[in-house]
Design an enzyme around this catalytic site. Sequence first.
Site, PDB file in Angstrom:
ATOM      1  N   ASN A 176      -3.541  -0.100   4.429  1.00  0.00           N
ATOM      2  CA  ASN A 176      -3.257   0.738   3.257  1.00  0.00           C
ATOM      3  C   ASN A 176      -3.171  -0.121   1.998  1.00  0.00           C
ATOM      4  O   ASN A 176      -3.312  -1.346   2.042  1.00  0.00           O
ATOM      5  CB  ASN A 176      -2.034   1.634   3.499  1.00  0.00           C
ATOM      6  CG  ASN A 176      -0.711   0.911   3.328  1.00  0.00           C
ATOM      7  OD1 ASN A 176      -0.623  -0.132   2.668  1.00  0.00           O
ATOM      8  ND2 ASN A 176       0.338   1.458   3.912  1.00  0.00           N
ATOM      9  N   PHE A 178      -1.112  -1.500   0.217  1.00  0.00           N
ATOM     10  CA  PHE A 178      -0.152  -2.585   0.012  1.00  0.00           C
ATOM     11  C   PHE A 178      -0.290  -3.707   1.036  1.00  0.00           C
ATOM     12  O   PHE A 178       0.550  -4.583   1.108  1.00  0.00           O
ATOM     13  CB  PHE A 178       1.268  -2.001   0.038  1.00  0.00           C
ATOM     14  CG  PHE A 178       1.391  -0.793  -0.840  1.00  0.00           C
ATOM     15  CD1 PHE A 178       1.445  -0.937  -2.223  1.00  0.00           C
ATOM     16  CD2 PHE A 178       1.366   0.483  -0.311  1.00  0.00           C
ATOM     17  CE1 PHE A 178       1.504   0.169  -3.048  1.00  0.00           C
ATOM     18  CE2 PHE A 178       1.431   1.600  -1.127  1.00  0.00           C
ATOM     19  CZ  PHE A 178       1.494   1.450  -2.504  1.00  0.00           C
ATOM     20  N   LYS A 179      -1.353  -3.655   1.829  1.00  0.00           N
ATOM     21  CA  LYS A 179      -1.480  -4.599   2.936  1.00  0.00           C
ATOM     22  C   LYS A 179      -2.483  -5.718   2.619  1.00  0.00           C
ATOM     23  O   LYS A 179      -3.181  -5.676   1.611  1.00  0.00           O
ATOM     24  CB  LYS A 179      -1.908  -3.842   4.201  1.00  0.00           C
ATOM     25  CG  LYS A 179      -0.936  -2.714   4.578  1.00  0.00           C
ATOM     26  CD  LYS A 179       0.462  -3.242   4.865  1.00  0.00           C
ATOM     27  CE  LYS A 179       1.382  -2.224   5.487  1.00  0.00           C
ATOM     28  NZ  LYS A 179       2.023  -1.311   4.551  1.00  0.00           N
ATOM     29  N   ASN A 180      -2.552  -6.709   3.520  1.00  0.00           N
ATOM     30  CA  ASN A 180      -3.429  -7.861   3.279  1.00  0.00           C
ATOM     31  C   ASN A 180      -4.891  -7.458   3.143  1.00  0.00           C
ATOM     32  O   ASN A 180      -5.656  -8.098   2.418  1.00  0.00           O
ATOM     33  CB  ASN A 180      -3.281  -8.887   4.404  1.00  0.00           C
ATOM     34  CG  ASN A 180      -1.911  -9.542   4.386  1.00  0.00           C
ATOM     35  OD1 ASN A 180      -1.180  -9.448   3.396  1.00  0.00           O
ATOM     36  ND2 ASN A 180      -1.544 -10.200   5.476  1.00  0.00           N
TER      37      ASN A 180
END
Length: 392
Positions: A176, A178-180
């Site tokens: 999503n 906000f992920k790496n």
Amino acid sequence: MAKVGLREWFAVGKVIASGHLARYSGVGEGPLTRFEAAYSEKFGVKHTLAVSNGTGALISALAAAGIGPGDEVLVPAFTWIATAAAPLAVGAVPVLVDIDQTLTMDPVDILRKITPRTRAIIPVHMANLVCDMDRIMEIARQRGLIVIEDACQAVGVTYKGRRVGTIGDIGAFSFNQFKNMNVGEGGAIVTNDDRYYVRARMFHDVGAIFRGHLDNENEPHFFGVNFKASQIQGAMLNVQLSKLDPMLTRMRVRYRMMSRVLASSQAFEIGPHNDVGNAVSLHVIFETAEEAANFVASHRRGVYRLYDSSRHVYTNWLPILEQRAAHPRMNPYQWTDARIEYTPDMCVRSLDILQRTCRISLGENYPLPLVAFVARRLASGGDPARQVSYAV
Ligand SMILES: Cc1ncc(COP(=O)(O)O)c(C=O)c1O
């Protein structure tokens, strides 16, 4: 997180031009199949299944492992609510485990929380920190428990040379915003187990076995839900995957530099790490909650106290604490012989640690000299009026 830009734009454009946006709308190889092969190769794992999001990955993993009513699943007290909600989606109940100062599940508390009903552990690699997987796997093997790693917040991060998510029986990832790896919404599961893979594939596509989900595994078919990913997600994922390791390298370099500088501070301790040589996430621990709060107040950006990101603290998971299901008779708490009770102080040690701990952004997209400057400011306590700010 990796930046999203022109390359993703072009990749998505090609999918739109092809007209094959859905997973099963075309013939032959599409971006999703290519992504799954590339991810399996990079992560050194036999199977990857792209799914719609990380929550779907966790639920599919639990369903694949045959977890269900009457089962207890150990989850940490500090994680996104999805980790605790996923067992409920398959009819099992979550049992909360304290974290230690690494901000991940405390293996000692795992031992305390195991009951005859425990079937699985979901260690969560929170905020790019890694769990003590050696100890967790040892406990799991001794007690016959399944390990489903929640690597949603640590995509690509390694523990003693292995990517997290590939160490347990099944790994779950989120892509999503906000992920790496960021494709807005997205997820995947990985496993070396053929049977888990076949079951997850069948489950994530409503049991639509005419799509070849059974292969030759002789697994009885069953219905599921729809957690399929789209080719748009697949196209973006291929580009994001190519950005993952360079970004993690930038984070590793900044961790080393910042932790060296911050180690000189008398105000706090650098948080312990289960594989410090590969660390890509930095947290500092104060003696009191007040000191941690003051530290945040005197630095405008790039620093936050974990307790204040309250969405990840169990005391805020009200639907779970109050055991409320969408339908009263679809409530897994009624399907277990155990009396499960949650209280606000049930993991008070986790609360104490979170109140005294601040996470510091590594500024992976900022030049090293700026990051070094910020580190020196943080180490010296800094003058609030003259703080430099940098985005997380
Ligand atoms: C630890 C953890 N587990 C699971 C999830 C669920 O992932 P998603 O938002 O892709 O469903 C998240 C996402 O925020 C997460 O941080």
